[in-house]
Scaffold this motif. Structure first.
Motif, PDB file in Angstrom:
ATOM      1  N   HIS A 156      38.941 -31.835 -40.878  1.00 47.01           N
ATOM      2  CA  HIS A 156      39.680 -30.640 -41.291  1.00 47.01           C
ATOM      3  C   HIS A 156      39.789 -30.548 -42.808  1.00 47.01           C
ATOM      4  O   HIS A 156      39.742 -29.447 -43.370  1.00 47.01           O
ATOM      5  N   ILE A 157      39.925 -31.672 -43.474  1.00 44.79           N
ATOM      6  CA  ILE A 157      39.981 -31.668 -44.937  1.00 44.79           C
ATOM      7  C   ILE A 157      38.631 -31.218 -45.497  1.00 44.79           C
ATOM      8  O   ILE A 157      38.572 -30.399 -46.425  1.00 44.79           O
ATOM      9  N   ARG A 158      37.538 -31.727 -44.908  1.00 41.02           N
ATOM     10  CA  ARG A 158      36.204 -31.291 -45.366  1.00 41.02           C
ATOM     11  C   ARG A 158      36.037 -29.784 -45.160  1.00 41.02           C
ATOM     12  O   ARG A 158      35.521 -29.082 -46.037  1.00 41.02           O
ATOM     13  N   ARG A 159      36.465 -29.307 -44.000  1.00 43.77           N
ATOM     14  CA  ARG A 159      36.351 -27.861 -43.733  1.00 43.77           C
ATOM     15  C   ARG A 159      37.201 -27.063 -44.720  1.00 43.77           C
ATOM     16  O   ARG A 159      36.779 -25.996 -45.190  1.00 43.77           O
ATOM     17  N   PHE A 219      33.409 -18.147 -47.688  1.00 44.07           N
ATOM     18  CA  PHE A 219      34.735 -18.207 -48.286  1.00 44.07           C
ATOM     19  C   PHE A 219      35.754 -17.519 -47.388  1.00 44.07           C
ATOM     20  O   PHE A 219      35.568 -16.378 -46.978  1.00 44.07           O
ATOM     21  N   ASP A 220      36.817 -18.244 -47.079  1.00 45.08           N
ATOM     22  CA  ASP A 220      37.886 -17.703 -46.245  1.00 45.08           C
ATOM     23  C   ASP A 220      39.160 -18.475 -46.585  1.00 45.08           C
ATOM     24  O   ASP A 220      39.370 -19.588 -46.103  1.00 45.08           O
ATOM     25  N   VAL A 272      38.635 -24.632 -60.105  1.00 44.89           N
ATOM     26  CA  VAL A 272      39.524 -23.462 -60.060  1.00 44.89           C
ATOM     27  C   VAL A 272      39.692 -22.971 -58.622  1.00 44.89           C
ATOM     28  O   VAL A 272      40.806 -22.667 -58.176  1.00 44.89           O
ATOM     29  N   MET A 273      38.590 -22.902 -57.865  1.00 46.25           N
ATOM     30  CA  MET A 273      38.662 -22.429 -56.478  1.00 46.25           C
ATOM     31  C   MET A 273      39.550 -23.322 -55.627  1.00 46.25           C
ATOM     32  O   MET A 273      40.356 -22.836 -54.828  1.00 46.25           O
ATOM     33  N   PHE A 274      39.409 -24.625 -55.780  1.00 43.32           N
ATOM     34  CA  PHE A 274      40.210 -25.556 -54.986  1.00 43.32           C
ATOM     35  C   PHE A 274      41.696 -25.449 -55.338  1.00 43.32           C
ATOM     36  O   PHE A 274      42.556 -25.511 -54.463  1.00 43.32           O
ATOM     37  N   GLU A 275      41.973 -25.279 -56.619  1.00 38.21           N
ATOM     38  CA  GLU A 275      43.369 -25.163 -57.028  1.00 38.21           C
ATOM     39  C   GLU A 275      43.955 -23.828 -56.557  1.00 38.21           C
ATOM     40  O   GLU A 275      45.061 -23.784 -56.010  1.00 38.21           O
ATOM     41  N   VAL A 293      35.351 -22.552 -51.036  1.00 40.78           N
ATOM     42  CA  VAL A 293      34.300 -22.260 -52.023  1.00 40.78           C
ATOM     43  C   VAL A 293      33.829 -20.819 -51.860  1.00 40.78           C
ATOM     44  O   VAL A 293      33.295 -20.434 -50.814  1.00 40.78           O
ATOM     45  N   ASP A 294      34.006 -20.033 -52.896  1.00 43.41           N
ATOM     46  CA  ASP A 294      33.518 -18.650 -52.905  1.00 43.41           C
ATOM     47  C   ASP A 294      32.074 -18.664 -53.415  1.00 43.41           C
ATOM     48  O   ASP A 294      31.809 -18.560 -54.609  1.00 43.41           O
ATOM     49  N   ARG A 295      31.155 -18.828 -52.482  1.00 47.65           N
ATOM     50  CA  ARG A 295      29.741 -18.959 -52.823  1.00 47.65           C
ATOM     51  C   ARG A 295      29.183 -17.686 -53.454  1.00 47.65           C
ATOM     52  O   ARG A 295      28.339 -17.755 -54.352  1.00 47.65           O
ATOM     53  N   ASP A 296      29.634 -16.521 -52.987  1.00 49.19           N
ATOM     54  CA  ASP A 296      29.164 -15.259 -53.573  1.00 49.19           C
ATOM     55  C   ASP A 296      29.540 -15.179 -55.047  1.00 49.19           C
ATOM     56  O   ASP A 296      28.723 -14.829 -55.890  1.00 49.19           O
ATOM     57  N   SER A 297      30.789 -15.517 -55.352  1.00 48.78           N
ATOM     58  CA  SER A 297      31.241 -15.500 -56.739  1.00 48.78           C
ATOM     59  C   SER A 297      30.489 -16.533 -57.577  1.00 48.78           C
ATOM     60  O   SER A 297      30.130 -16.269 -58.726  1.00 48.78           O
ATOM     61  N   MET A 298      30.241 -17.701 -56.990  1.00 47.72           N
ATOM     62  CA  MET A 298      29.516 -18.754 -57.710  1.00 47.72           C
ATOM     63  C   MET A 298      28.134 -18.266 -58.139  1.00 47.72           C
ATOM     64  O   MET A 298      27.733 -18.423 -59.291  1.00 47.72           O
TER      65      MET A 298
END
Length: 197
Positions: A3-6, A53-54, A99-102, A12-17
């Motif tokens: 669950h932590i990995r998920r 990303f969700d 930034v995404m993780f925070e 992660v917002d891959r589109d933004s990346m």
């Protein structure tokens, strides 16, 4: 700690990346095997396939993961480290992940850059939790991205992925003579690898 990995994956917002950090150079990777590789999953066939990303799912998975670990808050997690090769593009991506993780999970991660030799050598030891990984194909078939890289006893399995059922699936898929059956098998192999595990 699935669950932590998920949680981290959904954060992660891959589109933004791709759009903002890579300036459009690439496609968002919702799964491991690129769509250009023979028998890989196809975004046209199922746009929802993989991990996207969700923020809501990321938070849900984080709470499930914390409960599994007997923790009441993300503050109780050990320090999370993103290791990367210290070059401009990789640094920009690592900073974006930070930034995404925070923002999504409320988790501050540390960045640990290193020179190329040190970075690749460290993939063989258990240090850090998040690493950049890439693969250039040896041949044009999904087997090269699945079994050849991530089988539990594989030399390139730096993440130490280990699922005996998955190992059996990739062994079976590589021998399947029917192309369409094999394509479906690789889709399920990716789903287990990227979404379930």
């Amino acid at each position: 700690k699935v669950h932590i990995r998920r949680a981290f994956s959904y954060a992660v917002d891959r589109d933004s990346m791709v759009e903002n950090i890579l300036q459009g150079a690439g496609i968002p990777a919702a799964w491991w095997t690129p769509p250009s590789i023979n028998l890989a999953p196809s975004p046209e066939a199922d746009p929802e396939f993989g991990v996207h990303f969700d923020a809501t799912k990321a938070q849900e998975e984080l709470q499930l993961g914390l409960a599994d670990m007997g923790l009441s808050s993300a503050d109780e997690l050990p320090t999370i480290v993103v290791q990367f090769r210290d070059q401009e593009t990789w640094r920009a991506q690592a900073e974006a992940l930070q930034v995404m993780f925070e923002d999504t999970l409320g988790i501050r991660v540390e960045l640990e850059p290193s020179d190329a030799t040190t970075y690749w050598a460290n993939l063989d030891v258990e240090s850090g939790q998040i690493h950049y990984k890439c693969w250039s194909p040896d041949y044009n078939e999904a087997n090269n991205f699945t079994r050849d890289v991530h089988r539990s006893d594989g030399v390139y399995n730096y993440g130490r992925y280990n699922n005996p059922v998955w190992d059996e699936m990739v062994d079976t898929a590589r021998r399947e003579p029917d192309t369409e059956v094999r394509r479906d098998m690789y889709q399920e192999i990716e789903r287990i690898f990227i979404v379930e595990d």
